[in-house]
Design a protein around this motif. Structure first.
Motif, short mmCIF file in Angstrom:
data_model
loop_
_atom_site.label_atom_id
_atom_site.label_comp_id
_atom_site.label_asym_id
_atom_site.label_seq_id
_atom_site.Cartn_x
_atom_site.Cartn_y
_atom_site.Cartn_z
N HIS B 78 -8.96 -5.93 -11.91
CA HIS B 78 -8.16 -6.23 -11.32
C HIS B 78 -7.16 -5.42 -11.56
O HIS B 78 -6.05 -4.88 -10.52
N MET B 79 -6.79 -4.71 -12.71
CA MET B 79 -6.07 -3.50 -12.43
C MET B 79 -6.59 -2.52 -11.52
O MET B 79 -5.35 -1.80 -10.96
N SER B 80 -7.59 -2.18 -11.24
CA SER B 80 -7.66 -0.74 -10.80
C SER B 80 -7.56 -0.93 -8.90
O SER B 80 -6.27 -0.43 -8.32
N LEU B 81 -7.43 -2.53 -8.88
CA LEU B 81 -7.36 -2.86 -7.47
C LEU B 81 -6.00 -3.04 -7.25
O LEU B 81 -4.98 -2.83 -6.27
N GLY B 82 -5.32 -3.40 -8.26
CA GLY B 82 -3.46 -3.36 -8.19
C GLY B 82 -2.54 -2.17 -8.24
O GLY B 82 -1.84 -1.76 -7.33
N ILE B 83 -3.44 -1.12 -9.00
CA ILE B 83 -3.15 0.21 -9.46
C ILE B 83 -2.71 0.68 -7.82
O ILE B 83 -2.56 1.86 -7.22
N GLN B 84 -4.43 0.44 -7.17
CA GLN B 84 -4.47 0.90 -5.59
C GLN B 84 -3.24 0.52 -4.62
O GLN B 84 -3.41 1.82 -4.31
N VAL B 85 -2.88 -0.10 -4.49
CA VAL B 85 -1.93 -0.52 -3.85
C VAL B 85 -0.51 0.39 -4.12
O VAL B 85 -0.05 0.56 -3.14
N VAL B 86 0.04 0.52 -4.94
CA VAL B 86 1.13 0.68 -4.98
C VAL B 86 1.01 2.12 -5.14
O VAL B 86 1.89 2.72 -4.72
N ILE B 87 -0.22 2.67 -5.89
CA ILE B 87 -0.55 4.75 -4.79
C ILE B 87 -0.77 4.18 -3.12
O ILE B 87 0.03 5.25 -2.66
N GLU B 88 -1.14 3.19 -2.81
CA GLU B 88 -1.28 3.49 -1.64
C GLU B 88 0.55 3.81 -0.50
O GLU B 88 0.71 3.84 0.43
N ASP B 89 1.29 2.48 -1.72
CA ASP B 89 2.58 2.57 -1.27
C ASP B 89 3.46 3.47 -1.40
O ASP B 89 4.72 3.95 -0.18
N TYR B 90 2.88 4.40 -2.33
CA TYR B 90 4.09 5.23 -2.90
C TYR B 90 3.24 6.36 -1.87
O TYR B 90 4.47 7.77 -2.37
N ALA B 91 2.16 6.83 -2.63
CA ALA B 91 1.52 8.17 -3.02
C ALA B 91 3.22 9.03 -1.16
O ALA B 91 2.37 8.51 -0.31
N GLU B 92 2.87 10.10 -1.17
CA GLU B 92 3.87 11.10 -0.05
C GLU B 92 2.77 11.55 1.15
O GLU B 92 2.23 11.77 1.49
N SER B 93 1.94 12.57 0.19
CA SER B 93 0.60 13.33 0.75
C SER B 93 -0.74 12.25 1.19
O SER B 93 -1.04 11.98 -0.43
N GLU B 94 -1.45 13.34 1.94
CA GLU B 94 -2.63 12.64 2.22
C GLU B 94 -3.76 13.50 0.96
O GLU B 94 -4.33 12.30 -0.26
N GLY B 95 -3.33 14.28 0.48
CA GLY B 95 -3.69 15.08 -0.49
C GLY B 95 -3.73 14.29 -2.62
O GLY B 95 -4.20 14.07 -2.52
N GLY B 96 -2.42 14.10 -2.38
CA GLY B 96 -2.22 13.92 -3.27
C GLY B 96 -2.52 11.62 -3.80
O GLY B 96 -2.98 11.77 -5.39
N LYS B 97 -2.69 11.11 -2.31
CA LYS B 97 -3.21 10.32 -2.23
C LYS B 97 -4.16 10.01 -2.32
O LYS B 97 -5.30 9.01 -3.69
N LEU B 98 -5.37 11.14 -1.95
CA LEU B 98 -6.46 11.08 -2.27
C LEU B 98 -6.86 11.45 -3.94
O LEU B 98 -7.52 10.90 -4.92
N ALA B 99 -5.99 12.01 -4.29
CA ALA B 99 -6.38 12.36 -5.73
C ALA B 99 -5.84 11.08 -6.82
O ALA B 99 -6.26 11.24 -7.81
N LEU B 100 -4.80 10.54 -6.78
CA LEU B 100 -3.92 9.33 -7.82
C LEU B 100 -5.46 8.57 -7.50
O LEU B 100 -5.74 8.12 -8.36
N LEU B 101 -5.99 7.93 -6.51
CA LEU B 101 -6.83 7.09 -5.96
C LEU B 101 -8.12 7.49 -7.15
O LEU B 101 -9.01 6.39 -7.97
#
Lengths: 136, 124
Positions: B78-101
């Protein structure tokens, strides 16, 4: 994001106004706090892992964990986690009720929003009183 | 009559039939976590102020160990699914998003593995 107008492309599209211009409503506050408490609970999961690993490691590791957890800072963090959990549990249950199609009337949604804030604080206080009330 | 374009048919890139998997798993784990989280809080209250033997005795009971394992599995999912949505909503760059995911997944696996190992060590 790259600005297309800098490369001679079309003008940037107008953006919707940012968060601070909106009037706060219980549903909006509930949505933001639901997400924030979810993130806080991720920290709680790390804390939970520390508790379990410390207990599995033996006397010394658990004494250190207990010292941190029962300090003032530890208690403040734990209260935050307990409140986050009770809020996220109540608001999450409301999300499940929304998912099956009930509770969308603005008046009801706002009333429940306020009720969830109040109930989550009451539950967190009650859990803390049960845990530490006996002077433990 | 199909609305798919000839190009799309040739490429064979249709629906992967997993569009709602994220949404559905988030809800399924949420439902499971309602009773499990309540059980966990009540259990943790019993262990406040105790020493490490109280905790390992508690997880020595099979029922407690099994419920804790279920709680950990549902919670990290549940935690990893939830944080994933937050990252997808707010990450500005594609590379940064990939790293955060990737970091998000790593965090969930590490927390889950450590917690499960600790519970099993005390239980067995």
């Amino acid at each position: 994001m790259a600005d297309p107008s800098a490369a001679g492309g079309p003008r940037p599209r107008p953006l919707s106004p940012h968060l601070q211009i909106y009037r706060w409503t219980p549903t909006m506050a509930g949505s933001i706090v639901h997400r924030a408490t979810g993130l806080a609970l991720a920290g709680g999961m790390a804390f939970l892992a520390w508790w379990l690993v410390a207990a599995a490691s033996g006397y010394q590791a658990y004494e250190f964990f207990s010292m941190v957890a029962s300090s003032l800072v530890g208690k403040v963090v734990l209260f935050g986690l307990v409140w986050s959990l009770s809020f996220h549990l109540l608001a999450g249950t409301r999300h499940l009720i929304w998912d099956v199609g009930y509770g969308y009337q603005p008046r009801a949604a706002n009333a429940w929003g306020v009720a969830i804030f109040a109930a989550s604080i009451a539950i967190a206080a009650a859990v803390f009183a049960l845990g530490y009330g006996a002077g433990a | 009559m199909s609305t798919r374009t000839p190009l799309s048919k040739v490429q064979g890139l249709g629906s992967a039939h997993s569009g709602v998997a994220h949404f559905w798993r988030q809800r399924a784990t949420a439902v499971a976590l309602v009773p499990l989280a309540i059980w966990f809080v009540i259990s943790a209250l019993h262990l406040v102020g105790g020493d490490h033997t109280a905790v390992s005795d508690f997880f020595g009971e099979p029922v407690n160990a099994i419920l804790m394992i279920l709680f950990i599995l549902a919670a990290v999912t549940h935690m990893s699914l939830g944080i994933q949505v937050v990252i997808e909503d707010y990450a500005e760059s594609e590379g940064g998003k990939l790293a955060l995911l990737l970091l998000n997944k790593a965090f969930a696996w590490i927390v889950g593995a450590a917690s499960l190992f600790a519970v099993l060590k005390m239980a067995l």
